[in-house]
Design an enzyme around this catalytic site. Structure first.
Site, mmCIF file in Angstrom:
data_model
loop_
_atom_site.group_PDB
_atom_site.id
_atom_site.type_symbol
_atom_site.label_atom_id
_atom_site.label_comp_id
_atom_site.label_asym_id
_atom_site.label_seq_id
_atom_site.Cartn_x
_atom_site.Cartn_y
_atom_site.Cartn_z
ATOM 1 N N GLY A 42 0.806 -1.219 0.000
ATOM 2 C CA GLY A 42 0.000 0.000 0.000
ATOM 3 C C GLY A 42 0.838 1.269 0.000
ATOM 4 N N ALA A 43 2.169 1.128 0.060
ATOM 5 C CA ALA A 43 3.047 2.316 0.100
ATOM 6 C C ALA A 43 3.071 3.035 -1.252
ATOM 7 C CB ALA A 43 4.456 1.919 0.499
ATOM 8 N N GLY A 44 2.755 2.290 -2.317
ATOM 9 C CA GLY A 44 2.703 2.930 -3.638
ATOM 10 C C GLY A 44 3.743 2.411 -4.623
ATOM 11 N N LYS A 45 4.298 1.233 -4.373
ATOM 12 C CA LYS A 45 5.339 0.672 -5.259
ATOM 13 C C LYS A 45 4.804 0.490 -6.687
ATOM 14 C CE LYS A 45 5.742 -2.993 -2.672
ATOM 15 N NZ LYS A 45 4.752 -2.653 -1.625
ATOM 16 N N SER A 46 3.661 -0.195 -6.810
ATOM 17 C CA SER A 46 3.112 -0.462 -8.155
ATOM 18 C C SER A 46 2.769 0.838 -8.873
ATOM 19 C CB SER A 46 1.846 -1.311 -8.082
ATOM 20 O OG SER A 46 1.991 -2.331 -7.168
ATOM 21 N N THR A 47 2.230 1.802 -8.127
ATOM 22 C CA THR A 47 1.844 3.087 -8.733
ATOM 23 C C THR A 47 3.082 3.772 -9.323
ATOM 24 O OG1 THR A 47 0.133 3.261 -7.037
ATOM 25 C CG2 THR A 47 0.663 5.275 -8.239
ATOM 26 N N ARG A 72 -6.536 -9.771 -8.679
ATOM 27 C CA ARG A 72 -7.495 -8.702 -8.368
ATOM 28 C C ARG A 72 -8.152 -8.270 -9.674
ATOM 29 N NH1 ARG A 72 -2.782 -5.662 -5.146
ATOM 30 N NH2 ARG A 72 -2.943 -6.830 -3.207
ATOM 31 N N ARG A 165 -8.132 1.346 -1.498
ATOM 32 C CA ARG A 165 -7.845 0.485 -2.655
ATOM 33 C C ARG A 165 -8.891 -0.623 -2.795
ATOM 34 N NH1 ARG A 165 -1.996 -2.354 -3.281
ATOM 35 N NH2 ARG A 165 -2.965 -3.908 -1.918
ATOM 36 N N ARG A 176 -1.524 -7.208 6.604
ATOM 37 C CA ARG A 176 -0.654 -6.313 5.840
ATOM 38 C C ARG A 176 -0.175 -5.147 6.706
ATOM 39 N NH1 ARG A 176 -1.106 -6.844 -0.257
ATOM 40 N NH2 ARG A 176 -1.863 -8.961 -0.465
ATOM 41 N N ASN A 199 6.750 8.158 -0.046
ATOM 42 C CA ASN A 199 5.709 8.462 -1.030
ATOM 43 C C ASN A 199 4.559 9.213 -0.366
ATOM 44 O OD1 ASN A 199 3.982 8.543 -3.216
ATOM 45 N ND2 ASN A 199 3.350 6.408 -3.006
ATOM 46 N N ASP A 200 4.788 10.545 -0.205
ATOM 47 C CA ASP A 200 3.736 11.403 0.343
ATOM 48 C C ASP A 200 3.046 12.029 -0.868
ATOM 49 O OD1 ASP A 200 2.167 13.091 1.751
ATOM 50 O OD2 ASP A 200 3.755 13.957 2.978
HETATM 51 N N1 LIG Z 1 1.309 9.428 -3.271
HETATM 52 C C1 LIG Z 1 0.085 8.880 -3.196
HETATM 53 N N2 LIG Z 1 -0.928 9.623 -2.719
HETATM 54 C C2 LIG Z 1 -2.176 9.094 -2.621
HETATM 55 N N3 LIG Z 1 -2.505 7.828 -2.965
HETATM 56 C C3 LIG Z 1 -1.515 7.053 -3.436
HETATM 57 C C4 LIG Z 1 -0.177 7.521 -3.570
HETATM 58 N N4 LIG Z 1 0.582 6.532 -4.059
HETATM 59 C C5 LIG Z 1 -0.229 5.466 -4.224
HETATM 60 N N5 LIG Z 1 -1.485 5.774 -3.854
HETATM 61 C C6 LIG Z 1 -2.657 4.869 -3.837
HETATM 62 O O1 LIG Z 1 -2.452 3.988 -2.739
HETATM 63 C C7 LIG Z 1 -2.909 2.679 -3.058
HETATM 64 C C8 LIG Z 1 -1.754 1.689 -2.867
HETATM 65 O O2 LIG Z 1 -0.797 1.911 -3.874
HETATM 66 P P1 LIG Z 1 -0.102 0.681 -4.624
HETATM 67 O O3 LIG Z 1 -1.107 -0.342 -4.991
HETATM 68 O O4 LIG Z 1 0.733 1.256 -5.704
HETATM 69 O O5 LIG Z 1 0.802 0.134 -3.432
HETATM 70 P P2 LIG Z 1 1.834 -1.057 -3.412
HETATM 71 O O6 LIG Z 1 2.961 -0.626 -2.581
HETATM 72 O O7 LIG Z 1 2.151 -1.476 -4.793
HETATM 73 O O8 LIG Z 1 1.011 -2.189 -2.678
HETATM 74 P P3 LIG Z 1 1.179 -3.788 -2.733
HETATM 75 O O9 LIG Z 1 2.521 -4.089 -2.177
HETATM 76 O O10 LIG Z 1 0.051 -4.289 -1.913
HETATM 77 O O11 LIG Z 1 1.073 -4.202 -4.180
HETATM 78 C C9 LIG Z 1 -3.434 2.709 -4.476
HETATM 79 O O12 LIG Z 1 -4.834 2.808 -4.447
HETATM 80 C C10 LIG Z 1 -2.797 3.984 -5.070
HETATM 81 O O13 LIG Z 1 -3.615 4.573 -6.055
HETATM 82 N N1 LIG Z 2 9.449 -11.898 -1.665
HETATM 83 C C1 LIG Z 2 8.616 -11.556 -2.649
HETATM 84 N N2 LIG Z 2 7.649 -10.653 -2.428
HETATM 85 C C2 LIG Z 2 6.853 -10.316 -3.447
HETATM 86 C C3 LIG Z 2 6.988 -10.881 -4.719
HETATM 87 N N3 LIG Z 2 6.034 -10.357 -5.525
HETATM 88 C C4 LIG Z 2 5.357 -9.468 -4.786
HETATM 89 N N4 LIG Z 2 5.838 -9.441 -3.528
HETATM 90 C C5 LIG Z 2 5.402 -8.616 -2.403
HETATM 91 O O1 LIG Z 2 4.236 -9.156 -1.854
HETATM 92 C C6 LIG Z 2 3.512 -8.138 -1.192
HETATM 93 C C7 LIG Z 2 2.055 -8.231 -1.514
HETATM 94 O O2 LIG Z 2 1.817 -8.029 -2.899
HETATM 95 P P1 LIG Z 2 0.318 -7.906 -3.443
HETATM 96 O O3 LIG Z 2 0.458 -7.786 -4.940
HETATM 97 O O4 LIG Z 2 -0.437 -9.125 -3.004
HETATM 98 O O5 LIG Z 2 -0.253 -6.659 -2.831
HETATM 99 C C8 LIG Z 2 4.145 -6.802 -1.647
HETATM 100 O O6 LIG Z 2 4.918 -6.320 -0.563
HETATM 101 C C9 LIG Z 2 5.041 -7.199 -2.771
HETATM 102 O O7 LIG Z 2 6.181 -6.398 -2.845
HETATM 103 C C10 LIG Z 2 8.021 -11.847 -4.922
HETATM 104 O O8 LIG Z 2 8.223 -12.394 -6.011
HETATM 105 N N5 LIG Z 2 8.792 -12.139 -3.867
#
Ligand SMILES: Nc1ncnc2c1ncn2[C@@H]1O[C@H](COP(=O)(O)OP(=O)(O)OP(=O)(O)O)[C@@H](O)[C@H]1O
Ligand SMILES: Nc1nc2c(ncn2[C@@H]2O[C@H](COP(=O)(O)O)[C@@H](O)[C@H]2O)c(=O)[nH]1
Length: 226
Positions: A42-47, A72, A165, A176, A199-200
């Protein structure tokens, strides 16, 4: 400089200039350094990652992990993850197909050797999005990535983002959040990450991330023009 100056006859080991030249050649042959992005769910890595992959198409490639969690809405098999059963995952791990794997929030996740090789074969910067256990395991390999931690501004903001989300039920959300608290503590440890990005504000976080990766991005671009 004469050839013999590269080799010290008295000391019987290569001159430091030769070693620098040698390591430059070796690292150029090995291709660009991979990037590990970690941080609480939820920190915003994928974004941030999606922005990076879009702006620098043909520079970065995503290491598609395996997971036992369900897709999802909107997620695509083979693009976001390889969705597999626990049985298949365990068998592949036993067969030595994974660089690292971890149990996170009740599901298995892992990086296969093929996922990284697929990206590196295209001479792209390979990005791994992995949890903290993955970071620890990767540190025991010879992957030599740049380690970046993406952190939320606070636990409260993180919880709100995860709730908004709408991907988790209350039980998985709590798991989580618990993992996030541990992650946030560990990320403060010196030497674990090369950079921590808070990621603010999304634009600011993205600019910082880009700045950290600029050297590697330029190397890839230059190698294309060579
Ligand atoms: N800087 C930001 N400000 C506000 N909302 C944000 C910001 N960055 C990301 N978000 C939102 O926060 C939610 C979580 O972001 P994201 O899915 O990218 O997190 P993640 O780190 O990839 O999570 P996971 O590890 O579960 O995949 C999403 O709904 C996204 O749109
Ligand atoms: N150790 C690993 N962690 C992984 C991998 N792929 C994703 N992740 C981490 O899992 C959590 C949850 O992901 P989500 O998509 O279910 O929200 C997140 O922290 C990812 O970074 C992996 O191959 N190895």
């Amino acid at each position: 400089m004469r050839a013999e100056a590269f080799w010290s006859a008295e000391r019987r080991f290569p001159h430091p200039m030769f070693m620098r030249f040698f390591s430059t050649v070796v690292s150029a042959m090995a291709g660009p350094r991979p990037v590990v992005m970690s941080g609480p769910s939820g920190a915003g890595k994928s974004t941030l990652l999606k922005r990076l992959l879009k702006e620098f198409e043909g520079v970065f490639g995503f290491s598609v992990s395996h997971t036992t969690r369900s897709p999802r809405p909107g997620e695509v098999n083979g693009k976001d993850y390889h969705y597999v059963t626990r049985e298949v995952m365990l068998e592949s791990i036993d067969n030595g197909e994974f660089i690292e794997n971890a149990e996170f929030s009740g599901n298995m996740y892992g990086t296969s050797k093929a996922a990284v090789q697929d990206v590196q074969a295209k001479n792209l910067i390979c990005i791994l999005d992995i949890d903290m256990q993955g970071v620890k395991n990767i540190k025991g390999t010879d992957l030599n990535p740049i380690y970046i931690s993406i952190q939320p501004p606070s636990m409260e903001v993180l919880e709100q983002r995860l709730r908004d989300r709408k991907t988790e039920n209350e039980e998985s959300l709590q798991k989580r959040l618990h993992a996030a608290a541990v992650d946030m503590e560990l990320s403060k440890e010196a030497g674990v990450f090369d950079t921590v990005v808070v990621n603010d504000d999304l634009d600011r976080a993205y600019e910082k991330l880009k700045g950290v990766l600029l050297e590697e991005i330029n190397k890839v671009k230059e190698s294309r023009n060579a």
